[in-house]
Scaffold this motif. Structure first.
Motif, PDB file in Angstrom:
ATOM      1  N   GLU A  15      73.540  13.853  30.582  1.00 48.32           N
ATOM      2  CA  GLU A  15      74.781  14.386  29.800  1.00 48.32           C
ATOM      3  C   GLU A  15      74.859  13.987  28.417  1.00 48.32           C
ATOM      4  OE1 GLU A  15      78.099  14.114  32.292  1.00 48.32           O
ATOM      5  OE2 GLU A  15      77.432  15.478  33.898  1.00 48.32           O
ATOM      6  N   LEU A  16      74.552  12.598  28.171  1.00 43.56           N
ATOM      7  CA  LEU A  16      75.028  12.101  26.927  1.00 43.56           C
ATOM      8  C   LEU A  16      73.928  12.525  25.791  1.00 43.56           C
ATOM      9  CD1 LEU A  16      76.204   8.272  27.656  1.00 43.56           C
ATOM     10  CD2 LEU A  16      77.626  10.101  26.520  1.00 43.56           C
ATOM     11  N   ILE A  17      72.645  12.583  26.438  1.00 43.70           N
ATOM     12  CA  ILE A  17      71.457  12.865  25.592  1.00 43.70           C
ATOM     13  C   ILE A  17      71.579  14.447  24.977  1.00 43.70           C
ATOM     14  CG2 ILE A  17      69.039  13.101  25.229  1.00 43.70           C
ATOM     15  CD1 ILE A  17      68.768  10.518  27.179  1.00 43.70           C
ATOM     16  N   ILE A  18      71.822  15.046  26.128  1.00 38.41           N
ATOM     17  CA  ILE A  18      71.913  16.695  26.013  1.00 38.41           C
ATOM     18  C   ILE A  18      73.128  16.782  24.729  1.00 38.41           C
ATOM     19  CG2 ILE A  18      72.608  18.822  27.012  1.00 38.41           C
ATOM     20  CD1 ILE A  18      70.773  17.940  29.209  1.00 38.41           C
ATOM     21  N   GLY A  58      64.298   4.888  22.109  1.00 41.21           N
ATOM     22  CA  GLY A  58      65.434   5.994  22.837  1.00 41.21           C
ATOM     23  C   GLY A  58      64.871   6.972  23.304  1.00 41.21           C
ATOM     24  N   ALA A  59      65.764   8.234  23.216  1.00 32.36           N
ATOM     25  CA  ALA A  59      65.275   9.688  23.859  1.00 32.36           C
ATOM     26  C   ALA A  59      65.756  10.580  23.187  1.00 32.36           C
ATOM     27  CB  ALA A  59      65.568   9.424  25.438  1.00 32.36           C
ATOM     28  N   LEU A  60      65.187  11.595  23.124  1.00 32.07           N
ATOM     29  CA  LEU A  60      65.597  13.126  22.726  1.00 32.07           C
ATOM     30  C   LEU A  60      65.693  14.014  23.626  1.00 32.07           C
ATOM     31  CD1 LEU A  60      65.871  14.619  19.599  1.00 32.07           C
ATOM     32  CD2 LEU A  60      63.369  15.164  20.175  1.00 32.07           C
ATOM     33  N   SER A  61      66.794  14.900  23.549  1.00 29.48           N
ATOM     34  CA  SER A  61      66.849  16.007  24.329  1.00 29.48           C
ATOM     35  C   SER A  61      65.911  16.992  24.339  1.00 29.48           C
ATOM     36  CB  SER A  61      68.669  16.695  23.968  1.00 29.48           C
ATOM     37  OG  SER A  61      68.463  18.047  24.839  1.00 29.48           O
ATOM     38  N   SER A  62      65.314  17.382  25.164  1.00 27.71           N
ATOM     39  CA  SER A  62      64.246  18.440  25.505  1.00 27.71           C
ATOM     40  C   SER A  62      64.776  19.710  24.932  1.00 27.71           C
ATOM     41  CB  SER A  62      63.781  18.689  26.861  1.00 27.71           C
ATOM     42  OG  SER A  62      64.648  19.062  27.638  1.00 27.71           O
ATOM     43  N   LEU A  63      65.993  20.093  24.831  1.00 25.03           N
ATOM     44  CA  LEU A  63      66.637  21.343  24.320  1.00 25.03           C
ATOM     45  C   LEU A  63      66.381  21.009  22.819  1.00 25.03           C
ATOM     46  CD1 LEU A  63      69.740  21.429  26.509  1.00 25.03           C
ATOM     47  CD2 LEU A  63      67.493  22.372  26.964  1.00 25.03           C
ATOM     48  N   GLU A  64      66.420  20.085  22.242  1.00 24.75           N
ATOM     49  CA  GLU A  64      66.283  19.852  20.771  1.00 24.75           C
ATOM     50  C   GLU A  64      65.148  20.591  20.277  1.00 24.75           C
ATOM     51  OE1 GLU A  64      68.917  18.865  18.519  1.00 24.75           O
ATOM     52  OE2 GLU A  64      70.035  19.154  20.315  1.00 24.75           O
ATOM     53  N   VAL A  65      63.911  20.439  21.062  1.00 17.07           N
ATOM     54  CA  VAL A  65      62.595  21.047  20.855  1.00 17.07           C
ATOM     55  C   VAL A  65      62.662  22.541  20.616  1.00 17.07           C
ATOM     56  CG1 VAL A  65      60.199  21.042  21.518  1.00 17.07           C
ATOM     57  CG2 VAL A  65      61.584  18.861  21.856  1.00 17.07           C
ATOM     58  N   ILE A  66      63.277  23.079  21.599  1.00 15.74           N
ATOM     59  CA  ILE A  66      63.180  24.640  21.697  1.00 15.74           C
ATOM     60  C   ILE A  66      64.383  25.446  21.164  1.00 15.74           C
ATOM     61  CG2 ILE A  66      61.970  24.407  23.812  1.00 15.74           C
ATOM     62  CD1 ILE A  66      64.577  25.088  25.512  1.00 15.74           C
ATOM     63  N   CYS A 108      77.153  25.412  22.795  1.00 18.72           N
ATOM     64  CA  CYS A 108      77.253  24.048  23.393  1.00 18.72           C
ATOM     65  C   CYS A 108      77.490  24.035  24.979  1.00 18.72           C
ATOM     66  CB  CYS A 108      78.556  23.474  22.555  1.00 18.72           C
ATOM     67  SG  CYS A 108      78.358  22.919  20.842  1.00 18.72           S
ATOM     68  N   LEU A 109      78.255  25.034  25.376  1.00 17.96           N
ATOM     69  CA  LEU A 109      78.519  25.289  26.792  1.00 17.96           C
ATOM     70  C   LEU A 109      77.226  25.419  27.556  1.00 17.96           C
ATOM     71  CD1 LEU A 109      80.452  25.469  29.222  1.00 17.96           C
ATOM     72  CD2 LEU A 109      80.778  27.954  28.600  1.00 17.96           C
ATOM     73  N   ALA A 110      76.349  26.282  26.855  1.00 19.11           N
ATOM     74  CA  ALA A 110      75.054  26.596  27.712  1.00 19.11           C
ATOM     75  C   ALA A 110      74.164  25.165  27.832  1.00 19.11           C
ATOM     76  CB  ALA A 110      74.147  27.537  26.739  1.00 19.11           C
ATOM     77  N   LYS A 111      74.411  24.378  26.825  1.00 20.65           N
ATOM     78  CA  LYS A 111      73.444  23.145  26.858  1.00 20.65           C
ATOM     79  C   LYS A 111      74.294  22.336  28.147  1.00 20.65           C
ATOM     80  CE  LYS A 111      72.316  22.281  22.260  1.00 20.65           C
ATOM     81  NZ  LYS A 111      72.340  21.530  20.846  1.00 20.65           N
ATOM     82  N   LEU A 112      75.418  22.247  28.111  1.00 18.09           N
ATOM     83  CA  LEU A 112      76.061  21.712  29.317  1.00 18.09           C
ATOM     84  C   LEU A 112      75.711  22.256  30.656  1.00 18.09           C
ATOM     85  CD1 LEU A 112      79.593  20.934  27.903  1.00 18.09           C
ATOM     86  CD2 LEU A 112      77.500  19.279  28.123  1.00 18.09           C
ATOM     87  N   LEU A 113      75.311  23.594  30.632  1.00 19.44           N
ATOM     88  CA  LEU A 113      75.011  24.120  32.016  1.00 19.44           C
ATOM     89  C   LEU A 113      73.904  24.022  32.266  1.00 19.44           C
ATOM     90  CD1 LEU A 113      76.928  27.617  31.439  1.00 19.44           C
ATOM     91  CD2 LEU A 113      77.892  25.850  32.852  1.00 19.44           C
ATOM     92  N   TYR A 114      72.968  23.439  31.392  1.00 17.14           N
ATOM     93  CA  TYR A 114      71.490  23.194  31.822  1.00 17.14           C
ATOM     94  C   TYR A 114      71.459  22.281  32.911  1.00 17.14           C
ATOM     95  CZ  TYR A 114      66.737  21.363  30.916  1.00 17.14           C
ATOM     96  OH  TYR A 114      65.458  20.990  30.955  1.00 17.14           O
ATOM     97  N   LEU A 115      72.445  21.282  33.061  1.00 19.68           N
ATOM     98  CA  LEU A 115      72.418  20.158  33.908  1.00 19.68           C
ATOM     99  C   LEU A 115      72.974  20.790  35.293  1.00 19.68           C
ATOM    100  CD1 LEU A 115      73.334  17.322  31.977  1.00 19.68           C
ATOM    101  CD2 LEU A 115      71.159  17.832  32.931  1.00 19.68           C
ATOM    102  N   LYS A 116      73.548  22.098  35.492  1.00 21.34           N
ATOM    103  CA  LYS A 116      74.155  22.657  36.568  1.00 21.34           C
ATOM    104  C   LYS A 116      73.064  23.283  37.361  1.00 21.34           C
ATOM    105  CE  LYS A 116      78.698  21.911  36.236  1.00 21.34           C
ATOM    106  NZ  LYS A 116      79.540  21.450  36.949  1.00 21.34           N
ATOM    107  N   LYS A 117      73.579  23.548  38.715  1.00 23.69           N
ATOM    108  CA  LYS A 117      72.681  24.321  39.657  1.00 23.69           C
ATOM    109  C   LYS A 117      73.318  25.420  40.310  1.00 23.69           C
ATOM    110  CE  LYS A 117      69.757  20.027  40.689  1.00 23.69           C
ATOM    111  NZ  LYS A 117      69.442  19.090  41.817  1.00 23.69           N
TER     112      LYS A 117
END
Length: 257
Positions: A15-18, A58-66, A108-117
């Motif tokens: 969640e923090l990285i995304i 560190g780490a980069l959100s994979s969403l930042e790539v797309i 921004c909301l869509a990014k948080l929904l990435y972790l939802k199922k």
């Protein structure tokens, strides 16, 4: 019990990285009071899951790539937009059907929904689709003509598809609402998409940071009486809040320190 704690920590790290786009190992170790070696193992696990991209230190959100569209607007007032999205997230029930509008705050909301199922997500936003394409949700993209300013699909293809869809909750953007009696859009095609989703949702939210109270656009797509909730941040004036609350429920997230 240790596995449960590890799973919870890894979910929080994701969640923090995304949310932030990237973060350092040392920051994560301090935040979770664990060793840097433990954090590195967590990042390796999340990298294998495709959620993040491990980088040196560190780490980069994979969403930042797309996620490239809306890049400039995404950075403007980003903390407020993320806080608004986090509050909106609390209104989404498990296995519900939701609509995500085009726009920087809804993204921004869509990014948080990435972790939802298990959600069914309807959108006319190409940017939201990019973010959610590898999530564990069912995602439907409307048809329509691409507006390459907003990365939204509009026109007959969009409205024809969306007019047949019913959702539990619709999350809508706004180009501003100064000197209007409701949220606005930059053009008639986008406004019609929003009107349809207001009619076809059990509950609707406008997600708009406080700067939208000081800006405006051409088309008022609804009056505030048609909007169930406005989520904004605490840099909006008390006078504006008083006016808005006469017609809709205003939820204000804290951003001032």
């Amino acid at each position: 019990m240790s596995k449960l704690i590890t799973a919870e920590r890894r979910n929080k790290i994701a969640e923090l990285i995304i949310s932030n786009g990237s973060i350092k190992v040392g920051e994560l170790a301090k935040t979770f009071a664990v060793s840097t070696e433990t954090i590195r193992k967590d990042l390796i696990y999340l990298d294998k899951q495709g959620i993040i991209k491990k980088s040196h230190g560190g780490a980069l959100s994979s969403l930042e790539v797309i996620e490239k569209p809306l890049e400039d607007r995404n950075m403007e007032n980003y903390d407020a937009k993320l806080a608004i999205a986090n509050l909106a997230l609390k209104f989404i029930k498990d296995h519900s059907v939701i609509f995500i509008d085009a726009g920087s705050t809804t993204l921004c909301l869509a990014k948080l929904l990435y972790l939802k199922k298990g959600l069914t997500i309807i959108t006319n936003s190409v940017s939201a689709l990019n973010v959610l394409s590898n999530s564990d949700n069912i995602v439907h993209l409307s048809g329509g003509q691409l507006n390459n300013t907003t990365m939204a699909l509009e026109g007959f293809g969009a409205t024809s598809f969306l007019s047949k869809i019913k959702v539990d909750v619709a999350f809508l953007g706004s180009s501003g609402f100064k000197e209007h009696f409701g949220p606005t859009s930059i053009d008639f095609s986008d406004a019609e998409v929003k009107r349809i989703m207001i009619r076809n949702s059990k509950q609707n939210f406008v997600l708009a940071d406080s700067k939208k109270s000081r800006s405006t656009a051409m088309v008022e797509y609804a009056t505030w009486k048609n909007i169930d909730f406005l989520i904004t941040d605490d840099n909006i004036s008390d006078k504006e809040i008083d006016f808005l609350q006469k017609n809709t429920t205003v939820l204000v997230v804290k951003t001032k320190t």
